[in-house]
Motif scaffolding. Structure first.
Motif, PDB file in Angstrom:
ATOM      1  N   TYR A 279       0.779  -1.298   0.041  1.00 37.42           N
ATOM      2  CA  TYR A 279      -0.070   0.193   0.076  1.00 37.42           C
ATOM      3  C   TYR A 279       0.926   1.454   0.097  1.00 37.42           C
ATOM      4  O   TYR A 279       0.543   2.262  -0.670  1.00 37.42           O
ATOM      5  CB  TYR A 279      -0.907   0.007   1.279  1.00 37.42           C
ATOM      6  N   PHE A 280       2.069   1.306   0.742  1.00 35.30           N
ATOM      7  CA  PHE A 280       2.999   2.514   0.900  1.00 35.30           C
ATOM      8  C   PHE A 280       4.030   2.451  -0.127  1.00 35.30           C
ATOM      9  O   PHE A 280       4.893   3.166   0.153  1.00 35.30           O
ATOM     10  CB  PHE A 280       3.193   2.710   2.282  1.00 35.30           C
ATOM     11  N   GLU A 281       4.132   1.312  -0.953  1.00 33.58           N
ATOM     12  CA  GLU A 281       5.265   1.403  -1.598  1.00 33.58           C
ATOM     13  C   GLU A 281       5.376   2.651  -2.562  1.00 33.58           C
ATOM     14  O   GLU A 281       4.422   3.105  -3.144  1.00 33.58           O
ATOM     15  CB  GLU A 281       5.141   0.270  -2.879  1.00 33.58           C
ATOM     16  N   GLY A 282       6.805   3.172  -2.671  1.00 38.47           N
ATOM     17  CA  GLY A 282       6.726   4.315  -3.559  1.00 38.47           C
ATOM     18  C   GLY A 282       6.530   5.868  -2.586  1.00 38.47           C
ATOM     19  O   GLY A 282       6.810   6.839  -3.238  1.00 38.47           O
ATOM     20  N   THR A 283       6.100   5.724  -1.329  1.00 43.22           N
ATOM     21  CA  THR A 283       5.793   6.795  -0.748  1.00 43.22           C
ATOM     22  C   THR A 283       7.119   7.384  -0.271  1.00 43.22           C
ATOM     23  O   THR A 283       7.929   6.818   0.302  1.00 43.22           O
ATOM     24  CB  THR A 283       5.012   6.360   0.604  1.00 43.22           C
ATOM     25  N   GLN A 284       7.282   8.645  -0.436  1.00 38.35           N
ATOM     26  CA  GLN A 284       8.605   9.348  -0.276  1.00 38.35           C
ATOM     27  C   GLN A 284       8.689   9.879   0.944  1.00 38.35           C
ATOM     28  O   GLN A 284       9.737  10.067   1.733  1.00 38.35           O
ATOM     29  CB  GLN A 284       8.854  10.390  -1.199  1.00 38.35           C
ATOM     30  N   GLN A 285       7.385  10.368   1.560  1.00 35.16           N
ATOM     31  CA  GLN A 285       7.342  11.074   3.008  1.00 35.16           C
ATOM     32  C   GLN A 285       7.645   9.701   4.026  1.00 35.16           C
ATOM     33  O   GLN A 285       7.344   8.615   3.603  1.00 35.16           O
ATOM     34  CB  GLN A 285       5.905  11.708   3.282  1.00 35.16           C
TER      35      GLN A 285
END
Length: 105
Positions: free
Chosen positions: A27-33
């Motif tokens: 779900y949070f793959e690629g989230t930069q924050q």
């Protein structure tokens, strides 16, 4: 810091403190924050996944659940549930004892 309703890519997927790390990671793959504040389930919790901190702001009076159709928990029931989460006890045991005491089947 990123604010979103459910997950960064959509407003409908549901995850809880009990959802596996593998699912949450997708779900949070690629989230930069490094901090994400979400809602959707109305259940307050904090979760860490590697260097990512996920906070669900929650809702005092209307957590998302099937039984919510029959009964909105009291403030006391909500506090007992959150205390159980904070103490890492099984919140379903707390829920069962609250339902028994309130006469709900």
């Amino acid at each position: 810091m990123l604010f979103c309703h459910a997950i960064p890519t959509n407003d409908e997927d549901i995850f809880t403190p009990l959802t596996s790390d593998a699912v949450v990671a997708t779900y949070f793959e690629g989230t930069q924050q490094r901090t994400v504040i979400c809602g959707h389930t109305h259940v307050q919790f904090e979760r860490r996944l590697r260097d990512l901190r996920i906070l669900n702001a929650g809702s005092v009076s209307m957590p998302f659940a099937d039984e919510n159709v029959r009964k909105i928990p009291t403030a006391q029931e909500a506090m007992e549930f959150l205390e159980a989460l904070a103490q890492k006890t099984d919140p379903l045991q707390i829920k069962g004892s609250v339902e028994k005491d309130s006469g709900i089947d």
